[in-house]
Design a protein around this motif. Structure first.
Motif, PDB file in Angstrom:
ATOM      1  N   VAL A 121      41.630  81.574  52.538  1.00  0.00           N
ATOM      2  CA  VAL A 121      41.400  83.015  51.777  1.00  0.00           C
ATOM      3  C   VAL A 121      42.753  83.002  51.400  1.00  0.00           C
ATOM      4  N   SER A 122      42.892  84.202  50.244  1.00  0.00           N
ATOM      5  CA  SER A 122      44.399  83.954  49.419  1.00  0.00           C
ATOM      6  C   SER A 122      45.207  85.049  50.886  1.00  0.00           C
ATOM      7  N   ARG A 123      46.861  84.817  50.538  1.00  0.00           N
ATOM      8  CA  ARG A 123      47.425  85.418  51.262  1.00  0.00           C
ATOM      9  C   ARG A 123      47.426  87.099  50.987  1.00  0.00           C
ATOM     10  N   GLU A 124      47.167  87.700  50.165  1.00  0.00           N
ATOM     11  CA  GLU A 124      47.070  88.265  49.756  1.00  0.00           C
ATOM     12  C   GLU A 124      46.155  89.488  50.801  1.00  0.00           C
ATOM     13  N   LYS A 125      45.012  89.200  50.781  1.00  0.00           N
ATOM     14  CA  LYS A 125      43.693  89.309  51.417  1.00  0.00           C
ATOM     15  C   LYS A 125      44.106  89.732  52.223  1.00  0.00           C
ATOM     16  N   LEU A 126      44.833  88.421  53.490  1.00  0.00           N
ATOM     17  CA  LEU A 126      45.357  88.263  54.695  1.00  0.00           C
ATOM     18  C   LEU A 126      46.170  89.208  55.190  1.00  0.00           C
ATOM     19  N   ALA A 127      47.255  89.492  54.105  1.00  0.00           N
ATOM     20  CA  ALA A 127      48.741  90.610  54.397  1.00  0.00           C
ATOM     21  C   ALA A 127      47.324  92.179  54.236  1.00  0.00           C
ATOM     22  N   PHE A 128      46.472  91.851  53.267  1.00  0.00           N
ATOM     23  CA  PHE A 128      45.981  93.670  53.388  1.00  0.00           C
ATOM     24  C   PHE A 128      45.335  93.535  54.900  1.00  0.00           C
ATOM     25  N   ILE A 129      44.433  92.973  55.669  1.00  0.00           N
ATOM     26  CA  ILE A 129      43.698  93.337  56.832  1.00  0.00           C
ATOM     27  C   ILE A 129      44.665  93.701  57.957  1.00  0.00           C
ATOM     28  N   ILE A 130      45.611  92.249  57.909  1.00  0.00           N
ATOM     29  CA  ILE A 130      47.025  93.076  58.832  1.00  0.00           C
ATOM     30  C   ILE A 130      47.013  94.249  58.685  1.00  0.00           C
ATOM     31  N   ASP A 131      47.524  94.826  57.085  1.00  0.00           N
ATOM     32  CA  ASP A 131      48.138  96.321  57.049  1.00  0.00           C
ATOM     33  C   ASP A 131      47.376  97.391  58.087  1.00  0.00           C
ATOM     34  N   ALA A 132      45.832  97.002  57.234  1.00  0.00           N
ATOM     35  CA  ALA A 132      45.019  98.054  57.486  1.00  0.00           C
ATOM     36  C   ALA A 132      44.927  97.481  58.896  1.00  0.00           C
ATOM     37  N   THR A 133      44.606  96.958  59.471  1.00  0.00           N
ATOM     38  CA  THR A 133      44.437  97.445  61.100  1.00  0.00           C
ATOM     39  C   THR A 133      45.976  97.368  61.904  1.00  0.00           C
ATOM     40  N   ALA A 134      46.864  97.644  61.124  1.00  0.00           N
ATOM     41  CA  ALA A 134      47.795  97.894  61.449  1.00  0.00           C
ATOM     42  C   ALA A 134      48.526  99.672  62.296  1.00  0.00           C
ATOM     43  N   ALA A 135      48.655 100.360  61.121  1.00  0.00           N
ATOM     44  CA  ALA A 135      48.853 101.574  61.754  1.00  0.00           C
ATOM     45  C   ALA A 135      47.517 102.496  61.514  1.00  0.00           C
ATOM     46  N   PRO A 136      46.187 102.405  60.710  1.00  0.00           N
ATOM     47  CA  PRO A 136      45.114 102.424  61.209  1.00  0.00           C
ATOM     48  C   PRO A 136      44.571 102.734  62.615  1.00  0.00           C
ATOM     49  N   VAL A 137      44.718 101.410  63.179  1.00  0.00           N
ATOM     50  CA  VAL A 137      44.224 101.210  64.483  1.00  0.00           C
ATOM     51  C   VAL A 137      45.697 101.914  65.818  1.00  0.00           C
ATOM     52  N   ALA A 138      46.002 102.091  65.456  1.00  0.00           N
ATOM     53  CA  ALA A 138      47.615 102.388  66.947  1.00  0.00           C
ATOM     54  C   ALA A 138      47.336 103.982  66.560  1.00  0.00           C
ATOM     55  N   GLY A 139      46.935 104.641  65.350  1.00  0.00           N
ATOM     56  CA  GLY A 139      47.328 105.976  64.799  1.00  0.00           C
ATOM     57  C   GLY A 139      45.584 106.533  65.224  1.00  0.00           C
ATOM     58  N   LEU A 140      44.767 105.783  65.619  1.00  0.00           N
ATOM     59  CA  LEU A 140      43.237 106.263  66.748  1.00  0.00           C
ATOM     60  C   LEU A 140      43.513 105.909  67.760  1.00  0.00           C
ATOM     61  N   ALA A 141      43.813 105.061  68.437  1.00  0.00           N
ATOM     62  CA  ALA A 141      43.737 104.732  70.644  1.00  0.00           C
ATOM     63  C   ALA A 141      44.601 105.352  70.485  1.00  0.00           C
ATOM     64  N   VAL A 142      43.496 105.834  72.053  1.00  0.00           N
ATOM     65  CA  VAL A 142      44.236 106.553  72.942  1.00  0.00           C
ATOM     66  C   VAL A 142      45.188 106.400  73.610  1.00  0.00           C
ATOM     67  N   ILE A 143      45.475 105.437  73.626  1.00  0.00           N
ATOM     68  CA  ILE A 143      47.035 104.564  74.400  1.00  0.00           C
ATOM     69  C   ILE A 143      47.547 103.495  73.814  1.00  0.00           C
ATOM     70  N   SER A 144      48.827 103.924  72.933  1.00  0.00           N
ATOM     71  CA  SER A 144      49.033 103.405  72.111  1.00  0.00           C
ATOM     72  C   SER A 144      50.805 103.821  72.436  1.00  0.00           C
ATOM     73  N   THR A 145      51.744 103.223  71.388  1.00  0.00           N
ATOM     74  CA  THR A 145      53.501 103.265  71.255  1.00  0.00           C
ATOM     75  C   THR A 145      53.091 105.131  69.471  1.00  0.00           C
ATOM     76  N   TRP A 146      52.414 105.245  69.998  1.00  0.00           N
ATOM     77  CA  TRP A 146      51.890 106.723  68.656  1.00  0.00           C
ATOM     78  C   TRP A 146      51.319 107.708  69.580  1.00  0.00           C
ATOM     79  N   VAL A 147      50.827 107.518  70.577  1.00  0.00           N
ATOM     80  CA  VAL A 147      50.213 108.571  70.857  1.00  0.00           C
ATOM     81  C   VAL A 147      51.298 109.734  71.867  1.00  0.00           C
ATOM     82  N   GLY A 148      51.870 109.139  72.086  1.00  0.00           N
ATOM     83  CA  GLY A 148      52.997 110.030  72.554  1.00  0.00           C
ATOM     84  C   GLY A 148      53.369 111.476  71.541  1.00  0.00           C
TER      85      GLY A 148
END
Length: 567
Positions: free
Chosen positions: A174-201
């Motif tokens: 699996v290309s490093r570009e694809k790995l970087a994309f999956i990491i990036d796409a599950t960082a802020a998008p997930v933290a922004g949705l989580a009801v308990i996170s460093t974002w929710v405050g």
């Protein structure tokens, strides 16, 4: 002309916060007129130019305090009073019990994240997932699942998932570009949705301040936050998009070339890559036994503790018939809805984070991973990682108070509420948030600048369009979600975003390669979010119809635009 006026004024809109007499705001709006836009203009324009949100917010606040004092002082005294007013507002924002609770829960959750990482819990869970990857598809899905698990912080996600999953994705080409994309796409998008996170405050605080602007002081900001989750089209569609490209084995654009190159053994382009040296503060202590329970138990305590705290905090706030009904039927859905709606989210989350901290420290000491002193020091280091967030919060609250006193929202609502089409407001806010976030590389700053626009303007535009009651409430929810998701989309694409940079580093990928291959995917999901999400919902389509349609559109897009990698 109306559309131009609408877009230009949206570009210049921002904050609101403390209780300022309505007559003072009205008088200032009449006195200053278009000059009430100066603080948000300064904050936004400087954010574009300097790429420094802290400096931009500070100067935005100062421009506002300068204006407020220039009426009754000479220039020299205006500068002095403008500066002292900033200090008073920052102190005042921190003195507010709600804001203090938000600050404490953000800092405390940062400490919990540092503890469970140092104990090796997060890495143990990642390794457990990686062992179950048998193909390229399962390697990608395992990376996606790991990204979902590290829901509590986007930085932790970017720095933890990549180094753990990289050997697995390399093994299955699996290309490093694809790995970087999956990491990036599950960082802020997930933290922004989580009801308990460093974002929710930050998110619920900005929502609360926005509602105060329109005179609503008893709103349950956490409840509003939860209601926005189904409307976070970009976040939800992007997470589903990753699953589609993994299972279908289809890609397009630069990612297709990268994946085909990886299949013949060239995992990256060969251009100089981000440093493979990870942040040692997020590395487990050397020589310890990696156990998933070191992460799972504190996180479960955090989550369960938050729900329990919400329940009892809300129960203590109920009165009269509502309290009697809750006591008579303590475990019904209606009771949970009532108690969660009346809870003080800032205190509840701080309580649960403090309890999770105690449990994590006890486990670290009991299992002889850390001494008491080391555990407390690690917890303190976790607090330090949240300092920038706290600074942005304090300045955003201060800017809100300045703009409320100047009457900015009153001026803009009077100017735009009669002429702005109801159907384009959510999409326009989403696009504006994306533009600011892309240019500055920060989601937090964008939310702090734009949230006060969405709430008063959506309220006025919706009311002038004939909406009332539940319909007006739903329309405001859509616009609030547009701020939150637009900020994340822009940050996701931005080459100067910290999470984009950290994702490149974690994946061992050239940074520009990551940005170039990720951009077409982010723009595609953005287009689906607007066309199938915000526009139809603004026209009145049910969210429970729009969401399945958006997911279907995402799958069809991957199927017919993407090409088979193996081909």
């Amino acid at each position: 002309m109306r559309k131009s006026l609408f877009f230009i004024s949206m570009l210049f809109l921002p904050m609101l916060a403390f209780a300022v007499d309505a007559e003072v705001a009205k008088k200032n709006a009449e006195i200053f007129g278009i000059w009430t836009l100066v603080p948000p203009v300064v904050a936004i324009v400087l954010a574009f130019i300097t790429k420094d949100v802290v400096l931009s917010l500070f100067l935005g606040v100062f421009s506002g305090t300068f204006l407020i004092n220039v009426v009754s002082s000479n220039i020299f005294m205006t500068f002095i009073k403008g500066f002292t007013s900033i200090v008073q507002r920052v102190v005042g924002s921190l003195a507010d019990s709600w804001n203090a609770g938000i600050v404490l829960q953000v800092l405390c959750i940062g400490g919990v994240v540092a503890l469970i990482t140092k104990m090796g819990g997060t890495k143990a869970v990642a390794l457990w997932l990686s062992k179950r990857a048998k193909t390229g598809v399962s390697a990608q899905i395992s990376t996606w699942l790991m990204g979902l698990f590290v829901f509590f912080d986007d930085y932790a996600n970017a720095l933890i998932v990549g180094p753990i999953m990289r050997p697995i994705t390399d093994k299955f080409k699996v290309s490093r570009e694809k790995l970087a994309f999956i990491i990036d796409a599950t960082a802020a998008p997930v933290a922004g949705l989580a009801v308990i996170s460093t974002w929710v405050g930050l998110e619920i605080s900005l929502i609360k301040q926005g509602y105060e602007l329109i005179g609503v002081t008893d709103i349950n900001a956490f409840g509003i936050f939860v209601e926005t989750i189904p409307y976070r089209f970009y976040n939800l569609f992007m997470l589903f998009f990753i699953v589609c490209i993994a299972f279908m084995g289809r890609d397009f654009g630069g990612m297709l070339k990268a994946e085909r190159r990886a299949k013949v053994g060239e995992l990256h382009s060969g251009r100089s890559m981000m440093s493979d040296v990870e942040d040692k503060t997020l590395e487990p202590k050397e020589g310890i036994k990696l156990q998933a329970s070191n992460a799972l138990i504190p996180l479960l305590v955090l989550i369960i503790g938050a729900f329990v705290s919400f329940y009892f905090s809300g129960l203590s706030s109920l009165e009269g018939e509502a309290l009697a009904d809750a006591q008579a039927n303590p475990l019904t859905f209606h009771t949970f809805q009532a108690t969660f709606g009346a809870a003080d989210a800032s205190v509840a989350l701080f309580q649960s984070a403090l309890l999770a901290t105690i449990v994590a420290i006890f486990m670290a000491v009991y299992r002889k991973i850390l001494t008491v002193r080391e555990a407390i020091e690690t917890w303190g280091k976790g607090w330090k990682t949240m300092i920038t967030t706290i600074i942005i919060l304090l300045l955003a609250w201060s800017l809100s108070s300045v703009i409320k006193e100047l009457g900015t929202s009153r001026y803009l609502v009077d100017l735009l509420s009669q002429s702005t089409p109801k159907i384009i407001l959510p999409a326009s806010i989403f696009i504006l948030g994306s533009f600011i976030s892309f240019s500055t590389g920060t989601s937090y700053g964008t939310m702090g600048i734009l949230m006060p626009l969405a709430i008063p303007l959506a309220s006025a535009v919706g009311a002038n369009s004939g909406l009332a009651g539940d319909a007006l409430h739903a329309y405001m929810i859509v616009n609030i979600s547009a701020v939150l998701t637009g900020a994340i989309f822009g940050d996701h694409c931005s080459p100067i975003s910290d999470t984009t940079i950290l994702s490149s580093m974690g994946a061992g990928c050239n940074h520009i390669d990551h940005v170039q291959t990720q951009m077409p995917y982010a723009l595609s999901v953005c287009a689906i979010s607007i066309v199938v999400g915000y526009l139809p919902v603004a026209l009145g389509l049910s969210i429970w119809i729009a969401l399945p349609l958006g997911l279907l559109a995402t799958a069809l897009f991957v199927r017919f635009v993407g090409q088979k990698v193996e081909a």
